[in-house]
Write a protein that holds these residues in place. Structure first.
Motif, PDB file in Angstrom:
ATOM      1  N   ALA A  67      11.115  -1.237  18.392  1.00 28.22           N
ATOM      2  CA  ALA A  67      11.607  -2.507  18.941  1.00 28.22           C
ATOM      3  C   ALA A  67      10.760  -2.850  20.150  1.00 28.22           C
ATOM      4  CB  ALA A  67      13.080  -2.397  19.309  1.00 28.22           C
ATOM      5  N   TYR A  68      10.495  -4.140  20.299  1.00 25.03           N
ATOM      6  CA  TYR A  68       9.617  -4.576  21.385  1.00 25.03           C
ATOM      7  C   TYR A  68       9.977  -5.979  21.828  1.00 25.03           C
ATOM      8  CZ  TYR A  68       7.266  -7.077  17.604  1.00 25.03           C
ATOM      9  OH  TYR A  68       6.988  -7.905  16.537  1.00 25.03           O
ATOM     10  N   GLU A  69       9.447  -6.313  23.005  1.00 27.16           N
ATOM     11  CA  GLU A  69       9.517  -7.677  23.518  1.00 27.16           C
ATOM     12  C   GLU A  69       8.087  -8.125  23.767  1.00 27.16           C
ATOM     13  OE1 GLU A  69      12.022  -7.398  26.991  1.00 27.16           O
ATOM     14  OE2 GLU A  69      13.839  -7.523  25.787  1.00 27.16           O
ATOM     15  N   LYS A  70       7.796  -9.346  23.398  1.00 29.98           N
ATOM     16  CA  LYS A  70       6.456  -9.879  23.605  1.00 29.98           C
ATOM     17  C   LYS A  70       6.540 -11.125  24.458  1.00 29.98           C
ATOM     18  CE  LYS A  70       2.074 -10.816  21.520  1.00 29.98           C
ATOM     19  NZ  LYS A  70       1.341 -11.342  20.397  1.00 29.98           N
ATOM     20  N   SER A  71       5.694 -11.168  25.454  1.00 28.02           N
ATOM     21  CA  SER A  71       5.602 -12.324  26.331  1.00 28.02           C
ATOM     22  C   SER A  71       4.123 -12.675  26.443  1.00 28.02           C
ATOM     23  CB  SER A  71       6.180 -12.000  27.709  1.00 28.02           C
ATOM     24  OG  SER A  71       6.033 -13.101  28.579  1.00 28.02           O
ATOM     25  N   GLY A  72       3.728 -13.743  25.766  1.00 31.57           N
ATOM     26  CA  GLY A  72       2.321 -14.121  25.744  1.00 31.57           C
ATOM     27  C   GLY A  72       1.493 -12.985  25.170  1.00 31.57           C
ATOM     28  N   PRO A  73       0.449 -12.578  25.886  1.00 32.18           N
ATOM     29  CA  PRO A  73      -0.426 -11.523  25.367  1.00 32.18           C
ATOM     30  C   PRO A  73       0.072 -10.099  25.674  1.00 32.18           C
ATOM     31  CG  PRO A  73      -1.317 -12.364  27.404  1.00 32.18           C
ATOM     32  CD  PRO A  73      -0.077 -13.189  27.100  1.00 32.18           C
ATOM     33  N   GLU A  74       1.266  -9.981  26.265  1.00 31.03           N
ATOM     34  CA  GLU A  74       1.776  -8.662  26.644  1.00 31.03           C
ATOM     35  C   GLU A  74       2.933  -8.240  25.755  1.00 31.03           C
ATOM     36  OE1 GLU A  74       2.306  -7.760  30.717  1.00 31.03           O
ATOM     37  OE2 GLU A  74       0.577  -8.925  31.337  1.00 31.03           O
ATOM     38  N   LEU A  75       2.924  -6.985  25.391  1.00 26.84           N
ATOM     39  CA  LEU A  75       3.940  -6.419  24.530  1.00 26.84           C
ATOM     40  C   LEU A  75       4.544  -5.203  25.226  1.00 26.84           C
ATOM     41  CD1 LEU A  75       4.305  -6.328  20.979  1.00 26.84           C
ATOM     42  CD2 LEU A  75       3.737  -4.046  21.728  1.00 26.84           C
ATOM     43  N   ALA A 104      -1.210  -7.791  17.990  1.00 23.74           N
ATOM     44  CA  ALA A 104      -2.519  -7.793  18.645  1.00 23.74           C
ATOM     45  C   ALA A 104      -2.432  -8.148  20.135  1.00 23.74           C
ATOM     46  CB  ALA A 104      -3.470  -8.733  17.916  1.00 23.74           C
ATOM     47  N   PRO A 105      -1.626  -7.412  20.889  1.00 26.06           N
ATOM     48  CA  PRO A 105      -1.487  -7.751  22.312  1.00 26.06           C
ATOM     49  C   PRO A 105      -2.737  -7.389  23.115  1.00 26.06           C
ATOM     50  CG  PRO A 105      -0.421  -5.663  21.884  1.00 26.06           C
ATOM     51  CD  PRO A 105      -0.884  -6.204  20.546  1.00 26.06           C
ATOM     52  N   ASP A 106      -2.964  -8.140  24.185  1.00 27.30           N
ATOM     53  CA  ASP A 106      -4.028  -7.787  25.126  1.00 27.30           C
ATOM     54  C   ASP A 106      -3.631  -6.555  25.923  1.00 27.30           C
ATOM     55  OD1 ASP A 106      -5.359 -10.034  24.280  1.00 27.30           O
ATOM     56  OD2 ASP A 106      -4.947 -11.205  26.082  1.00 27.30           O
ATOM     57  N   ARG A 107      -2.320  -6.414  26.121  1.00 27.89           N
ATOM     58  CA  ARG A 107      -1.796  -5.312  26.921  1.00 27.89           C
ATOM     59  C   ARG A 107      -0.464  -4.882  26.313  1.00 27.89           C
ATOM     60  NH1 ARG A 107       1.269  -4.480  31.955  1.00 27.89           N
ATOM     61  NH2 ARG A 107       0.113  -2.990  33.219  1.00 27.89           N
ATOM     62  N   ALA A 108      -0.303  -3.573  26.161  1.00 30.66           N
ATOM     63  CA  ALA A 108       0.954  -3.033  25.656  1.00 30.66           C
ATOM     64  C   ALA A 108       1.440  -1.964  26.630  1.00 30.66           C
ATOM     65  CB  ALA A 108       0.771  -2.433  24.267  1.00 30.66           C
ATOM     66  N   THR A 109       2.754  -1.930  26.853  1.00 31.88           N
ATOM     67  CA  THR A 109       3.341  -0.947  27.755  1.00 31.88           C
ATOM     68  C   THR A 109       4.487  -0.223  27.050  1.00 31.88           C
ATOM     69  OG1 THR A 109       4.900  -2.564  28.670  1.00 31.88           O
ATOM     70  CG2 THR A 109       2.798  -2.313  29.828  1.00 31.88           C
ATOM     71  N   VAL A 110       4.747   0.980  27.512  1.00 31.92           N
ATOM     72  CA  VAL A 110       5.851   1.776  26.988  1.00 31.92           C
ATOM     73  C   VAL A 110       6.223   2.806  28.045  1.00 31.92           C
ATOM     74  CG1 VAL A 110       4.392   3.517  25.835  1.00 31.92           C
ATOM     75  CG2 VAL A 110       6.698   3.031  24.967  1.00 31.92           C
TER      76      VAL A 110
END
Length: 150
Positions: A67-75, A104-110
Motif C-alpha cells: 500500500a502506498y500514497e503518491k503525491s506528484g513524483p513522490e511515492l 515510476a516515482p522520482d523519489r520513493a520512501t519507506v
C-alpha cells in the motif's frame, strides 16, 4: 496475479487484515516491539484509508499486499506484507517491483523497524538507502529509507 485492491469494500478490507495481522505479528516478534500501529487497524480503518492497495493473489487467496500514497513524483510505501504461509516465495519482491515500475516515482520512501533485516535488505536491493533513524518508542527505532531516481 498482481492487481489493485478495492479496499473500500468490507470483504476486501477484511482480507487485507487477514494478511496484515499475521505478517505484522511476526515483525513484532522479530523486533521485540508490539506497538506496531497496523496491528490495531480495523476493517473501517482500511476502508477509510487514503492509500492505494495492490495485492498478490494465488487464485482467490490474497497472499501479500503493498500500500502506498503518491503525491506528484513522490511515492511513500505505507505497508508491504506477505502472509507468513507464503514467505520466501518472492511475493514482496514482485509487489515492490510492480509498484515502482507502474508508478515510476522520482523519489520513493519507506520506513521499517531498524532491526527488520529482511525488509531493509529487500529495499536496498531496489536502490533504497537508509537516511535516518527515528526513536518512536523508548528503545525502538524506525529506519527511513529513500530511493532517488532523478
Amino acid at each position: 496475479m498482481i492487481h489493485q485492491l478495492e479496499h473500500g469494500n468490507s470483504t476486501i478490507a477484511a482480507a487485507i487484515l487477514d494478511v496484515q495481522f499475521p505478517a505484522y505479528r511476526i515483525e513484532a516478534e522479530l523486533l521485540g516491539f508490539d506497538g506496531i500501529p497496523a496491528l490495531r487497524d480495523t476493517v473501517a480503518d482500511i476502508m477509510a484509508c487514503n492509500e492505494t492497495f495492490v495485492g498478490y493473489r494465488d487464485g482467490e487467496n490474497l497472499l501479500g499486499l503493498i500500500a502506498y500514497e503518491k503525491s506528484g513524483p513522490e511515492l511513500d510505501i505505507c505497508r508491504l506484507v506477505v502472509h507468513p504461509s507464503s514467505f520466501r516465495r518472492g511475493i514482496a519482491t514482485k509487489l515492490l517491483e510492480h509498484v515502482l515500475e507502474q508508478e515510476a516515482p522520482d523519489r520513493a520512501t519507506v520506513s521499517t523497524g531498524r532491526e527488520n533485516a529482511p525488509a531493509i535488505a529487500l529495499y536496498k536491493r531496489f536502490g533504497f538507502t537508509e537516511k535516518r533513524e527515528i526513536e518512536v518508542a523508548p528503545g525502538f527505532f524506525i529506519s527511513s529509507l529513500v530511493r532517488e531516481m532523478k
